[in-house]
Design an enzyme around this catalytic site. Sequence first.
Site, PDB file in Angstrom:
ATOM      1  N   ASP A 275       0.871  -1.170   0.000  1.00  0.00           N
ATOM      2  CA  ASP A 275       0.000   0.000   0.000  1.00  0.00           C
ATOM      3  C   ASP A 275       0.915   1.229   0.000  1.00  0.00           C
ATOM      4  O   ASP A 275       2.113   1.135   0.283  1.00  0.00           O
ATOM      5  CB  ASP A 275      -0.931  -0.010   1.213  1.00  0.00           C
ATOM      6  CG  ASP A 275      -2.218   0.771   0.940  1.00  0.00           C
ATOM      7  OD1 ASP A 275      -2.228   1.609   0.012  1.00  0.00           O
ATOM      8  OD2 ASP A 275      -3.215   0.552   1.650  1.00  0.00           O
ATOM      9  N   LEU A 276       0.352   2.363  -0.322  1.00  0.00           N
ATOM     10  CA  LEU A 276       1.161   3.563  -0.503  1.00  0.00           C
ATOM     11  C   LEU A 276       1.939   3.890   0.770  1.00  0.00           C
ATOM     12  O   LEU A 276       1.350   4.106   1.833  1.00  0.00           O
ATOM     13  CB  LEU A 276       0.263   4.736  -0.895  1.00  0.00           C
ATOM     14  CG  LEU A 276       0.968   6.047  -1.205  1.00  0.00           C
ATOM     15  CD1 LEU A 276       1.976   5.875  -2.330  1.00  0.00           C
ATOM     16  CD2 LEU A 276      -0.045   7.130  -1.559  1.00  0.00           C
TER      17      LEU A 276
END
Length: 792
Positions: free
Chosen positions: A316-317
Site C-alpha cells: 500500500d502507498l
Amino acid sequence: MKIKCYYILACLAISPFLAHSQKFPYKDSRLSITERVDDLLGRMTIDEKVGQLAKPLGWEMYEKTGHGVGASQKFKELVKKEPIGLLWATLRADPWTQKTLETGLSPAEAAKATNALQRYMLDSTRLGIPLLLSEETPHGHMAIGATVFPTAIGQASTWNTALIERMAAVIALEAAAVGAHNGYGPVLDLAREPRWSRTEESYGEDTFLVGQMGKAMVKGMQGEKIGGKGKLFSTLKHFVAYGVPEGGHNGGPASVGERDLRQNYLAAFAPAVRQGAHSVMTAYNSIDGIPCSSNAWLLNQILRKEWGFQGFVVSDLLSIQGLHGGHATASSPVESAAQSLGAGLDVDLSGTAYGKNLKDALALGLIDEETLDQAVKRVLRTKFALGLFEDPFVSEQEAMRTVGTKAHRAVAKQVALEGITLLKNDNELLPLKGNMKRIAVIGPNADNVYNQLGDYTAPQAEGKVTTVLQGIREKVGQKMTVEYVKGVAIRDTAASDIAAAVAAAERADVVVLVMGGSSARDFMTSYQATGAANVEESKNAISDMESGEGFDRASLDLMGDQLKLMEAIHATGKPIVLVTIKGRPLNLNWAQEHLPAILDAWYPGQEGGLAIADVLFGDYNPSGRLPISVPRSVGQLPVYYNHQKPKHHEYIDIEAKPLYSFGHGLSYTKFAYSKLHIVKKEKDASFDVEITLDVENIGQYDGDEVIQLYLVDEVSSVVTPIKQLRGFQRIHFKKGEKQAVAFTLNPEDLKIWGVDKAWIVEKGRFKVLVGSSSDDIRLEGSFVLEKDYPLE
C-alpha cells in the site's frame, strides 16, 4: 585517441536504438513467457531490475498543453534516472491529486496520455520495456467520465454475485479502454469495526459473503485469465485483517489469533485468489506484532505456498516506509526495503521505498540478487501475459465510445436498485400513494452530488449525477408539487435552517428526509501523503466529510443538527420516510422508534437518485439486505452476528442484539418458507449435503427474496460461531409464485482449523437454519456426520 572516445560516446548515445533494432528473444512472441522472461532478465542491469519494482504516482507523469497531451518533463527525468516498471493512478482525479475537470483528462485525452507514456518507454529506454498501469477501480474507474457505481458496502447489499460480476466487467472495459491494465479492488477486509473510516469500501462483516462478492468481482474484471481484451487484472486489498483496527483507528494493529485469521480474515480472500486474482496489496496494519508489509508467513507461506498464488504482491502507498516510521520495526529505509522484499513483497507503491535502498541492501548483504530476480520475474511475467510487448497502445476513438455509456449507466442503476434496503415500513407507508399532492424533500443529502458518491470518486460533469431530489421530480413530473429545503448540513451547524424545513413539512402530505453522512473530499481539506484525509477544520467552513479514508469516528451518532432536524419534522405529525445515504452504520435508534419508514441506500452512485425514486413510488420492490450489523451503541462493539460461542447475554442498559442484524431487509411483499428437506451423502474421503425447500410469494407485489442458509456446528473441538452464513440465493418471484430452492454443502463449508493446526471436518451434528436474515430464521433442520474428514 580522441576519435576513439567520440566513437564510444556515440555508441552509448544510440545504444537504446540499437537495442530496439535487434530482434532479441524476449521480443519473440512465439517463445514461451518463461523463455522470454529469462532472456530479458539476463540482459538487465541491477538498476533496471530495481526499476521494474517501482510504481510511482502517475498523475504527475503527463502534461496538458495547447498542443495536446504528452509525457511530462518530470516523467522523462524520472525514467532517465530510474527505468521504472509501473505507474499508479495516472488517470486519477480528485482534490488530493489536485486534478479537476479542467486539469484532469477526458477519456480521449486519457488514451492519448497513456499512449504517449508507453511510446516514450519503448523509444527512449535501453530495453524498451512497457509500463504496467494500475488504476483505482473500487466502484468505477476513478477517472473523469467513468461510470460511478455504488460503493462496495452498497454492492454487497445486493447479495447478487451475477450482477457484481457484470458491474466489474463494465468497470474493466472502461478502464482498459483508456490504457489501464490493473484495477485496484476489490477490498476484501472484514468490516467488524464500523468506527473505521473505510467501512464503505468493504463488503461487510461476513467471511462467506465477502468471499463470494470478491470472487465475482475478480471474475468480471479479469475474465478467465489475464490479458483478455477489455479486461483488467485485479489487486485484492488489503492483506490482511485491516478492517478491525483497535479503536477504529485506520491502520491500527489487529488483535486476531491464527485460528481467527485463517477461518475468517484469510478465508475472505481465498475465493478471489482461487479465481485467479493476479495481484495482492499488503495492509498498513500489523498482526501479532508483525507488519503485513514484512510478514513472510502471510506472503510466502499462506499466499504462495498454501494457496498457490502466481501473481505479484504490491505495497500500500508508503507502507514499506512505515516499517521504519510508524511501526518502528526497521532502523532505516534500507532495512525496511530489505525486510519487505525478503518477505515476498514485490512492488513498491510510491516508487521511493525500493530504488537506491534496495541497491544498498544488496551491497550490504541484507538481500541477495536471487531474491531481487524473483520479484522482477513476477512483474515481467505479468507484462508478457498481458501482451504489452506486442501492443501497449489503445484507441482514442474507442475510449470515447466506451466510457460512460447509456448501457453502463443502466448497470449502475441496477446495482443501486438492488442494494437499497428497506429497514422499516410501518402501516405500509411505502410505496408512496398516488393520491399525495405535495412532497417535501428535506435534508443535507437530498440534493448533494458528491455526498451521494462516496470516497475514491473523480470530479463529475454537470448533470451526470442524479440526486434524490432530481429523481423524485423526474418521477412525479407535474402530478405532484415537490418542495425542497436543505435544513441542515452533515456536520456544520452554523447554517442550519430547521424552521424553513419544518414549514415545508407542514405544507406537505409526506416528507422524504434524506440524511446520513459523507465521504466527499473537497479542496479545502488537507491530505496525508498516503491520500487519507486529515481530520481538521477550515477556518471558513466545516466539511461534510465524516467518513472515507482517514475519517475514523469515536461515535456513530448522526452529526451536526441532523437529529434535531429529524425531531422537529417528526413533531409536525406528517408521515416521514427517512432515506439514509452514508458510508458506515449510523445510530438510527431514534428513527427506528419514531419514524414509520426507513430506506438505507449507502452511497448509491451516479444513478442513485433515480433508483431511490423508483423504490419510493413502487416501481421497484426493495430487496437489499444488510451486509453488516447496525449497532444500537458503540458500547456494543464488536457486534457482528457470527461471533464465537457462547451466545451474548443482555446488557443492563440496552439489548445485546444490534438494532438491525446482518442480512436484514424488508420487502413490499411477503414470502413463506416450507418443506425443508436435508439429504446427506457421505463418501470415503468426502461428502455433500443437499438442502431443498420451497419459497412462495404470498404478498401483493412481485419481488426478489434473498434466501439465506446458516450453519451451526453444535459440538466441536475448538470454539465455533453461534451461526455462520454458508449459502444465499437472490430469486425473483411473481405475485403468488412458488419456487423450489436448493443448496449444497461440502467440506469447505464445514471445515475448522483444529486443535492440531490442520483443516478438518469433524464428525457430529450440524444444525441448518434457513431464513430471510440472520435473525429471521423460518426453517430449521439438522444432519449428522458419522466420521471425521481431514483436509489437506
